[in-house]
Scaffold this active site. Structure first.
Site, PDB file in Angstrom:
ATOM      1  N   LYS A   1      -3.836   3.792 -18.397  1.00 51.76           N
ATOM      2  CA  LYS A   1      -5.248   4.205 -18.475  1.00 51.76           C
ATOM      3  C   LYS A   1      -5.550   4.946 -19.768  1.00 51.76           C
ATOM      4  O   LYS A   1      -6.662   5.425 -19.970  1.00 51.76           O
ATOM      5  CB  LYS A   1      -5.586   5.131 -17.308  1.00 51.76           C
ATOM      6  CG  LYS A   1      -5.359   4.552 -15.944  1.00 51.76           C
ATOM      7  CD  LYS A   1      -5.782   5.583 -14.890  1.00 51.76           C
ATOM      8  CE  LYS A   1      -5.339   5.193 -13.504  1.00 51.76           C
ATOM      9  NZ  LYS A   1      -5.474   6.321 -12.575  1.00 51.76           N
TER      10      LYS A   1
ATOM     11  N   ARG B   1      21.380  -0.016 -17.628  1.00 50.80           N
ATOM     12  CA  ARG B   1      22.433   1.007 -17.517  1.00 50.80           C
ATOM     13  C   ARG B   1      21.917   2.429 -17.656  1.00 50.80           C
ATOM     14  O   ARG B   1      22.263   3.310 -16.874  1.00 50.80           O
ATOM     15  CB  ARG B   1      23.522   0.785 -18.575  1.00 50.80           C
ATOM     16  CG  ARG B   1      24.607  -0.131 -18.106  1.00 50.80           C
ATOM     17  CD  ARG B   1      25.115  -0.951 -19.262  1.00 50.80           C
ATOM     18  NE  ARG B   1      24.063  -1.842 -19.684  1.00 50.80           N
ATOM     19  CZ  ARG B   1      23.886  -3.062 -19.174  1.00 50.80           C
ATOM     20  NH1 ARG B   1      24.733  -3.536 -18.324  1.00 50.80           N
ATOM     21  NH2 ARG B   1      22.879  -3.823 -19.555  1.00 50.80           N
ATOM     22  N   THR B   2      21.114   2.683 -18.686  1.00 53.87           N
ATOM     23  CA  THR B   2      20.711   4.076 -18.909  1.00 53.87           C
ATOM     24  C   THR B   2      19.897   4.566 -17.719  1.00 53.87           C
ATOM     25  O   THR B   2      20.158   5.631 -17.166  1.00 53.87           O
ATOM     26  CB  THR B   2      19.926   4.204 -20.229  1.00 53.87           C
ATOM     27  OG1 THR B   2      20.742   3.664 -21.277  1.00 53.87           O
ATOM     28  CG2 THR B   2      19.611   5.652 -20.546  1.00 53.87           C
TER      29      THR B   2
ATOM     30  N   ARG C   1      12.851   7.091 -22.041  1.00 54.06           N
ATOM     31  CA  ARG C   1      13.117   6.099 -23.095  1.00 54.06           C
ATOM     32  C   ARG C   1      11.779   5.631 -23.604  1.00 54.06           C
ATOM     33  O   ARG C   1      10.840   5.424 -22.816  1.00 54.06           O
ATOM     34  CB  ARG C   1      13.910   4.930 -22.531  1.00 54.06           C
ATOM     35  CG  ARG C   1      13.976   3.746 -23.471  1.00 54.06           C
ATOM     36  CD  ARG C   1      14.931   2.700 -23.014  1.00 54.06           C
ATOM     37  NE  ARG C   1      16.311   3.122 -23.184  1.00 54.06           N
ATOM     38  CZ  ARG C   1      17.369   2.339 -22.995  1.00 54.06           C
ATOM     39  NH1 ARG C   1      17.196   1.091 -22.608  1.00 54.06           N
ATOM     40  NH2 ARG C   1      18.582   2.787 -23.164  1.00 54.06           N
TER      41      ARG C   1
ATOM     42  N   HIS D   1      20.360   7.483 -29.549  1.00 52.11           N
ATOM     43  CA  HIS D   1      20.659   7.258 -28.137  1.00 52.11           C
ATOM     44  C   HIS D   1      21.810   8.192 -27.770  1.00 52.11           C
ATOM     45  O   HIS D   1      22.946   7.757 -27.570  1.00 52.11           O
ATOM     46  CB  HIS D   1      21.042   5.788 -27.933  1.00 52.11           C
ATOM     47  CG  HIS D   1      21.020   5.314 -26.515  1.00 52.11           C
ATOM     48  ND1 HIS D   1      21.033   6.175 -25.426  1.00 52.11           N
ATOM     49  CD2 HIS D   1      21.003   4.049 -26.005  1.00 52.11           C
ATOM     50  CE1 HIS D   1      21.017   5.449 -24.316  1.00 52.11           C
ATOM     51  NE2 HIS D   1      20.996   4.169 -24.640  1.00 52.11           N
TER      52      HIS D   1
HETATM   53  C1  NCD Z   1      21.620   0.004 -25.643  1.00 52.56           C
HETATM   54  C2  NCD Z   1      20.236   0.498 -26.010  1.00 52.56           C
HETATM   55  O1  NCD Z   1      19.342   0.511 -25.167  1.00 52.56           O
HETATM   56  O2  NCD Z   1      20.093   0.897 -27.147  1.00 52.56           O
HETATM   57  N1  NCD Z   1      21.780  -0.221 -24.278  1.00 52.56           N
HETATM   58  C3  NCD Z   1      22.194   0.798 -23.478  1.00 52.56           C
HETATM   59  O3  NCD Z   1      21.545   1.823 -23.353  1.00 52.56           O
HETATM   60  N2  NCD Z   1      23.390   0.653 -22.877  1.00 52.56           N
HETATM   61  C4  NCD Z   1      22.069  -1.141 -26.446  1.00 52.56           C
HETATM   62  C5  NCD Z   1      21.186  -2.329 -26.562  1.00 52.56           C
HETATM   63  O4  NCD Z   1      20.124  -2.421 -25.933  1.00 52.56           O
HETATM   64  O5  NCD Z   1      21.587  -3.226 -27.301  1.00 52.56           O
END
Ligand code: NCD
Length: 309
Positions: free
Chosen positions: A80, A51-52, A101, A129
Site C-alpha cells: 500500500k 534457508r535464511t 532481507r 549477508h
Molecule cells: C545466498 C543469498 O541469498 O545470498 N543464499 C543463502 O542465503 N543461503 C546465496 C544465493 O542466493 O546465491
C-alpha cells in the site's frame, strides 16, 4: 541494544564465542529448548529465501520462541506504499527481534535506525549477508577445526555474490592470507574490495579463469551461483550461466581433505554426482545455519548463555 548489519559489527572474539556457542547447541540442543520462551522473532523477507528464512524460523522455534512475519512483502502494507521505517517502528511493538532481507543495499541499516529492537540483516542486495558468514565459519570450524588457516578459493559470481563479500573480509580478519578467485572476467570481485583486502589485511589474491588451474591447491572451495536477479541483461546471464561447473572429473586433482561449500541454492554450478563425494559439505553447511542462528538470537536477546548478571 545490538544489531547485526555486517560482519564488522561483531569483534573476532564475539564471532569465536558465537561459533563455540553454536557448536554447543549443535551437540546439546535440549539445553537450549526453552531459553527464548515468550519471545517473538519478526521475519520480514522482501526478497525470496529458503534457508535464511526457514533456518531463522526453525532456530527461534527450537529455542522455545515464536515467529511472525512475511515471506512476500506483497502481502504486507508495503504494497500500500508504507515506508520501511514505519513498518519497522510498528514491529517493535509486536516482536522482540527482527530479521529482514531486502533487495536494496543498506535497507537493514536504515531499518536499524528506526528500530526499538535488534535488527539482523538477512541479506541486502549484492552487499552483505552476515549470518551466512557465521554459518560458513561454523561449518569451517566443524570440518576443518580452525578458522583463518587455510587456502580458500571462491568460484562463480564474485561481483554480485553478497555471501562472498561478507565471508572474504571476515576470513581476512581471521588471518587467512591466500585467496584464489575463480570467475569470468565479467563477474570478478569488485576492485574496491580487492584493494581493501590487500591494503588492510595484506592478503595475496590470485585470479584465474578456470578451476582446473588451481584445484590441487585449495583447502576450502566456496562455490556460488550466478546472481541472475542482479543482472540487468538477460543475454549476459545466459552467456555465463554454465561457466563454472564443478563435477567429479574436476575433483580428481583436488586434495583429499578439501571441503566443498556452497551457500545454496545451487543452479548449475555443482553437478549432482558431486553430492556423494565425502568432500561435499554444503548440506551440512545449511544444517549448521540453524545452530549458529540460535546462538546469535540468544546473544542479541541477552538470554541463555548471554544472559546478563
Ligand atoms: C545466498 C543469498 O541469498 O545470498 N543464499 C543463502 O542465503 N543461503 C546465496 C544465493 O542466493 O546465491
Amino acid at each position: 541494544m545490538r544489531h547485526l548489519i555486517e560482519p564488522e559489527d561483531l569483534t573476532l572474539e564475539e564471532i569465536e564465542h558465537l561459533v563455540a556457542t553454536g557448536m554447543d547447541i549443535f551437540n546439546n540442543p535440549s539445553n537450549y529448548s526453552e531459553v527464548c520462551k515468550g519471545k517473538i522473532l519478526a521475519s520480514l523477507f522482501f526478497e525470496p529465501s529458503t534457508r535464511t528464512k526457514f533456518s531463522f524460523d526453525s532456530a527461534m522455534m527450537r529455542l522455545g520462541g515464536n515467529v511472525i512475519g512475511f515471506a512476500d512483502a506483497e502481502t504486507s502494507s508495503t504494497k500500500k506504499g508504507e515506508s520501511l521505517a514505519d513498518t519497522i517502528r510498528v514491529m517493535g511493538y509486536y516482536s522482540d527481534i527482527i530479521v529482514m532481507r531486502h533487495p536494496k543495499e543498506g535497507a537493514p541499516k536504515l531499518a536499524s535506525q528506526y528500530s526499538s529492537i535488534p535488527v539482523i540483516n538477512g541479506g541486502d542486495g549484492g552487499h552483505q549477508h552476515p549470518t551466512q558468514t557465521l554459518t560458513d565459519l561454523i561449518t569451517i570450524k566443524r570440518f576443518k577445526g580452525e578458522i583463518g588457516k587455510h587456502s580458500v578459493a571462491f568460484c562463480g559470481d564474485l561481483k554480485y555474490g553478497r555471501t562472498v563479500h561478507s565471508l572474504i573480509r571476515t576470513l581476512a580478519r581471521f588471518g587467512t592470507k591466500e585467496f584464489i578467485l575463480v570467475s569470468p572476467e565479467e563477474l570478478k570481485l569488485p576492485e574496491s574490495l580487492k584493494r581493501q583486502l590487500v591494503e588492510k589485511y595484506g592478503v595475496e589474491l590470485t585470479e584465474v579463469l578456470y578451476l582446473e588451474e588451481v584445484i590441487d591447491k585449495i583447502d576450502i572451495l566456496y562455490m556460488t551461483r550466478i546472481q541472475k536477479e542482479r543482472f540487468f541483461n538477460e543475454a549476459d546471464y545466459l552467456k555465463l550461466k554454465d561457466s563454472f561447473m564443478l563435477n567429479r572429473d574436476k575433483l580428481k586433482e583436488a586434495k583429499p581433505d578439501m571441503i566443498i561449500m556452497h551457500p545454496l541454492p545451487r543452479v548449475n554450478e555443482i553437478a549432482y554426482d558431486v553430492d556423494d563425494d565425502s568432500r561435499a559439505v554444503y548440506f551440512e553447511q545449511s544444517e549448521m545455519g540453524v545452530y549458529i542462528r540460535m546462538a546469535l538470537i540468544t546473544k542479541l536477546l541477552e538470554v541463555g548463555p548471554y544472559a546478563r548478571g
